[in-house]
Design a protein around this motif. Structure first.
Motif, PDB file in Angstrom:
ATOM      1  N   ASN A  30      -5.279   7.068   2.021  1.00  0.00           N
ATOM      2  CA  ASN A  30      -5.166   7.159   3.449  1.00  0.00           C
ATOM      3  C   ASN A  30      -4.103   6.313   3.913  1.00  0.00           C
ATOM      4  OD1 ASN A  30      -6.630   5.030   2.958  1.00  0.00           O
ATOM      5  ND2 ASN A  30      -8.089   5.099   4.766  1.00  0.00           N
ATOM      6  N   PRO A  46       0.612   0.760  10.222  1.00  0.00           N
ATOM      7  CA  PRO A  46       0.749   0.581  11.820  1.00  0.00           C
ATOM      8  C   PRO A  46       1.736   1.681  12.212  1.00  0.00           C
ATOM      9  CG  PRO A  46       1.333  -1.379  10.763  1.00  0.00           C
ATOM     10  CD  PRO A  46       0.920  -0.581   9.771  1.00  0.00           C
ATOM     11  N   TYR A  95       0.862  -1.235  -0.023  1.00  0.00           N
ATOM     12  CA  TYR A  95       0.002  -0.028  -0.011  1.00  0.00           C
ATOM     13  C   TYR A  95       0.906   1.313   0.073  1.00  0.00           C
ATOM     14  CZ  TYR A  95      -3.915  -3.013   0.883  1.00  0.00           C
ATOM     15  OH  TYR A  95      -4.981  -3.861   0.654  1.00  0.00           O
ATOM     16  N   PHE A 113       3.597   0.055   3.563  1.00  0.00           N
ATOM     17  CA  PHE A 113       3.431  -1.026   4.033  1.00  0.00           C
ATOM     18  C   PHE A 113       2.846  -2.506   3.531  1.00  0.00           C
ATOM     19  CE2 PHE A 113      -0.834   0.786   4.578  1.00  0.00           C
ATOM     20  CZ  PHE A 113      -1.634  -0.188   4.567  1.00  0.00           C
ATOM     21  N   TYR A 134      -2.134   6.686   7.067  1.00  0.00           N
ATOM     22  CA  TYR A 134      -2.829   6.262   8.441  1.00  0.00           C
ATOM     23  C   TYR A 134      -3.222   4.959   8.545  1.00  0.00           C
ATOM     24  CZ  TYR A 134      -3.082  11.340   7.864  1.00  0.00           C
ATOM     25  OH  TYR A 134      -2.595  12.759   7.814  1.00  0.00           O
ATOM     26  N   MET A 135      -3.409   4.322   7.212  1.00  0.00           N
ATOM     27  CA  MET A 135      -3.698   2.779   7.536  1.00  0.00           C
ATOM     28  C   MET A 135      -2.344   2.091   7.965  1.00  0.00           C
ATOM     29  SD  MET A 135      -5.737   1.917   3.717  1.00  0.00           S
ATOM     30  CE  MET A 135      -5.426   0.457   4.055  1.00  0.00           C
TER      31      MET A 135
END
Lengths: 470, 266
Positions: free
Chosen positions: B62, B68, B25, B74, B65-66
């Motif tokens: 986002n 961790p 992502y 990630f 913000y997704m």
């Protein structure tokens, strides 16, 4: 003659503290021992010549004019007393006086009529600034709450409230300004600014809202209306690293700007333990029309009907329902969807633990309904009747409901079918405790039925508190 | 992540093979992603290609913000979510994929040191250029960073991010530096590390991710790219990795920030 009778009424008690402001109180006929004289006084025409208000500091007189003007219309002494009493209650309702006392006397001075009366309200204003301090423990968090209130800020019953909560995990605050229309206290405007943080363990979700809102309340016939605009910056995040990916995908910032309208009709005689009357509340919210990222139309309603049966028992039926319709082709946000289940809605199920879920995190649904049938009775053998015991009720309940997502292409028949399948229901009995006139505690024994896979149930004893209940 | 959690994750990871539907992502390619995030994302993609592990790239507004750790990129592999190159390298190692097994301890320690150096120097310099150079921040970084959000949230979030990065820069003593000084630091680094790349390791992936992104990204000042271009060994390094692992097409898709004229010069 008039002066003699009036003088005998001089110490007429309109002492504030004894009467209180409870609207349930019936206005008592004053002074039963003067019955012999009342016959004369009731028929005696009087004219209220002056109404004085003593003890005003920062309060503007034009505001009070609306509240006390009725007193001038009184035609006889009993009427004067009744109207003065009503005016006193209206003054106290403004929340700007600690105490109001009424004195009625014969008119004096050059222009005094023989049957003229002067009414004097002696008021004590509340302090310019009041503060409060609380500590709260709950939700694995301790917090300290500081409150500041500036009642009657500009002298026309405006109120500014500030609340600040400093917790071990989160800090929240809220600033609120309240302004009633002079003479129509029920028509008022409220402006809010706030930051609140909520943790929702059933969804592994953390939400921080920073927002402002403007709210207009007004009565219309027997209905009460609220028009509201709210602009809120929402920040969603996972409560733990183990949160499901469906919740993780919803993380991040969004801006909601929503217009909403609420209409309610409430004829119940009490908000917590009503024995008669009905409540209907319909709320609709349109988000996205005034800007922001979130766009949806949300409708929901609440209906409650009560009927008194034999031996002070009450049968109460309620129905809730709601639908969220996403607009503009974007899916709905986890923070906007409906949740169902818990000790004050569909009992016997875990808190908000019905319906769509992912890896144990409940995602909420776009449509729901829930219904409840209760039989409330006083405690068996009625211990503490007329006092402490009246805070309690036993109840037998039957709850049912469903929460799901709809496929909006399918049409209303398919929607009804979807809502009618997989109904969760439960029955049981328990004890309810009334806390003030706003909240209640329940201790129930529940038997959940119609459980679907993924639902979290609470088979047996369930304890809960709430201000809104099915 | 705590030690226990880390141990648990690696144990879990070892139990399952690398799935076909692993997803990486990152922020939106066209309108949102910034130089530093793009470089980090390319580094992870390069690393996974070097390991021969398939991964799909998903763009989300986002993504930050997704994640961790609050940093992109990630990867979502099975039930696991792992962010940033370092932990991802650990994670693949637990699954039995490693590029640095052939190195001895000294080389491995050196490699780790260089990776830290890249993160401390190149990444910090990229962040500096993005957020502390006023022209770049106002013309590129803030508008791109906030592009998915509506008014007034876009301004709030962009300034919040800028303030956060500037505070970090001040804390590590970069606050007072000028753009020119930063460029010099970077090129100094580039010369010193240029001799290290004999066999493909995570370090190569990291350096390639950053250099390639710098070379192909349009910024308000081209000084940095020019400086790197003056080192022919770096250019040939970039070209070699691009040819071996990306076979031309993927990168031109994954990097929309291209200045096409730069490609032939690589």
């Amino acid at each position: 003659m008039g002066s003699v009778h009036a003088k005998s009424l001089d110490p007429l008690p309109m002492h504030g503290r004894d009467l209180g402001v409870n609207p349930d109180d019936v206005i008592e006929a004053p002074e039963p021992e003067h019955e012999a004289k009342q016959e004369i006084l009731e028929n005696k025409d009087v004219v209220v010549q002056h109404v004085n208000i003593q003890g005003l500091g920062r309060t503007k007189e034009d505001l009070l004019g609306y509240e006390i003007s009725e007193v001038f219309l009184a035609k006889n002494l009993i009427d004067v007393m009744k109207k003065a009493h009503l005016a006193r209650q209206k003054l106290l309702r403004l929340g700007i006086f600690k105490d109001v006392e009424v004195l009625i006397d014969t008119s004096e001075g050059a222009d005094a009529l023989p049957n003229g009366l002067d009414v004097t309200f002696e008021v004590t204003e509340v302090k310019r600034l009041t503060g409060s301090y609380n500590t709260m423990v709950g939700n694995n968090e301790g917090s300290m709450v500081l409150g500041l209130k500036l009642p009657n800020m500009f002298g026309r019953a405006e109120k500014l409230t500030f609340q600040f909560s400093y917790g071990t995990k989160e800090t929240s605050y809220g600033l609120s300004f309240f302004k009633p229309q002079p003479g129509h206290f029920e028509r008022n405007l409220t402006l809010n600014m706030y930051k609140v943080t909520g943790q929702f363990p059933w969804s592994s979700l953390k939400e921080t809202d920073r927002g402002m809102s403007a709210e207009l309340n007004f009565p219309l016939g027997i209905t009460n209306h609220t028009l509201k605009w709210e602009g809120v910056w929402r920040e969603l995040g996972c409560l733990a690293r183990s949160a499901s990916f469906a919740v993780r995908e919803e993380s991040g910032h969004s801006l909601k700007s929503a217009l909403s309208h609420t209409v309610s009709v409430d004829s119940r005689n009490s908000a917590i333990f009503p024995s008669r009357g009905a409540l209907l509340r319909v709320n609709q919210e349109l988000a996205g029309y005034t800007g922001g990222d979130a766009s949806f139309l949300k409708e929901d309603f609440e209906l409650q009907m009560n009927r008194r049966l034999f031996w002070d028992s009450v049968l109460s039926a309620s129905l809730w329902g709601g639908m969220l319709y996403p607009l503009g082709g974007q899916p709905s946000c986890i923070a906007d969807r409906f949740y169902l289940g818990g000790p004050t809605s569909v009992r016997g199920f875990g808190m908000y633990s019905i319906g769509p879920q992912s890896e144990g995190d409940y995602l909420g649904g776009e449509a729901y309904w829930a219904g409840g049938l209760h039989l409330y009775t006083p405690l068996p053998f009625r211990p503490g009747k007329g006092g402490f015991g009246d805070l309690f009720r036993t109840h037998f309940f039957l709850n049912a409901g469903n929460l799901c997502n709809l496929n909006y292409g399918d049409g209303p028949r398919a929607h009804l079918q979807k809502l009618a399948e997989c109904i969760r229901w439960s029955y049981g009995a328990g004890i309810v405790l009334r806390l003030g006139n706003i909240a209640r505690l329940e201790l129930n024994y529940c038997v959940p039925m119609g459980v679907q896979s993924g639902d979290r149930i609470c088979d047996g004893v369930q304890f809960g508190a709430g201000i809104r209940f099915l | 992540m705590s030690l226990a959690a880390e141990a648990f994750v690696s144990q879990m990871a070892a139990a399952e093979p690398w799935p076909e539907n692993a997803t990486l992502y990152q922020p939106l390619k066209e309108d949102q992603i910034l130089l530093s995030d793009c470089a980090s994302s390319l580094a992870v993609q390069t690393y996974l290609r070097m390991c021969g592990l398939p991964v799909q790239v998903a763009c989300r507004a986002n993504a930050e913000y997704m994640s961790p750790s609050g940093k992109v990129p990630f990867v979502h592999v099975g039930n696991q979510v792992v962010s940033e190159l370092g932990p991802i390298v650990q994670f693949t190692k637990a699954k039995g994929h490693s590029l640095s097994d052939g190195l001895d301890d000294v080389q491995r320690a050196e490699m780790k040191a260089y990776m830290e150096l890249v993160n401390n120097m190149l990444l910090t310099a990229e962040l500096y250029i993005q957020w502390c150079d006023d022209a770049t921040a106002s013309e590129i970084s803030r508008p791109r960073y906030s592009s998915p959000y509506s008014w007034p949230l876009n301004h709030i979030l962009a300034y919040q991010k800028q303030w956060e990065v500037r505070r970090k820069m001040n804390a590590i003593g970069w606050g007072g530096k000028t753009l020119e000084q930063v460029c010099r630091i970077r090129s100094a680094f580039a010369t010193s590390s240029a001799q290290f790349f004999f066999q493909p390791t995570e370090l190569d992936a990291l350096v390639f991710g950053h250099l390639f992104t710098i070379l192909t990204t349009r910024l308000t000042s081209t000084e940095l790219a020019e400086r790197i271009k003056s080192y022919s060994n770096l250019l040939s390094f970039c070209r070699r990795i691009e040819q071996s692992y990306f076979e031309d097409k993927i990168l031109s898709v994954s990097l929309s920030l291209f200045i096409p004229s730069l490609i032939p010069s690589l």
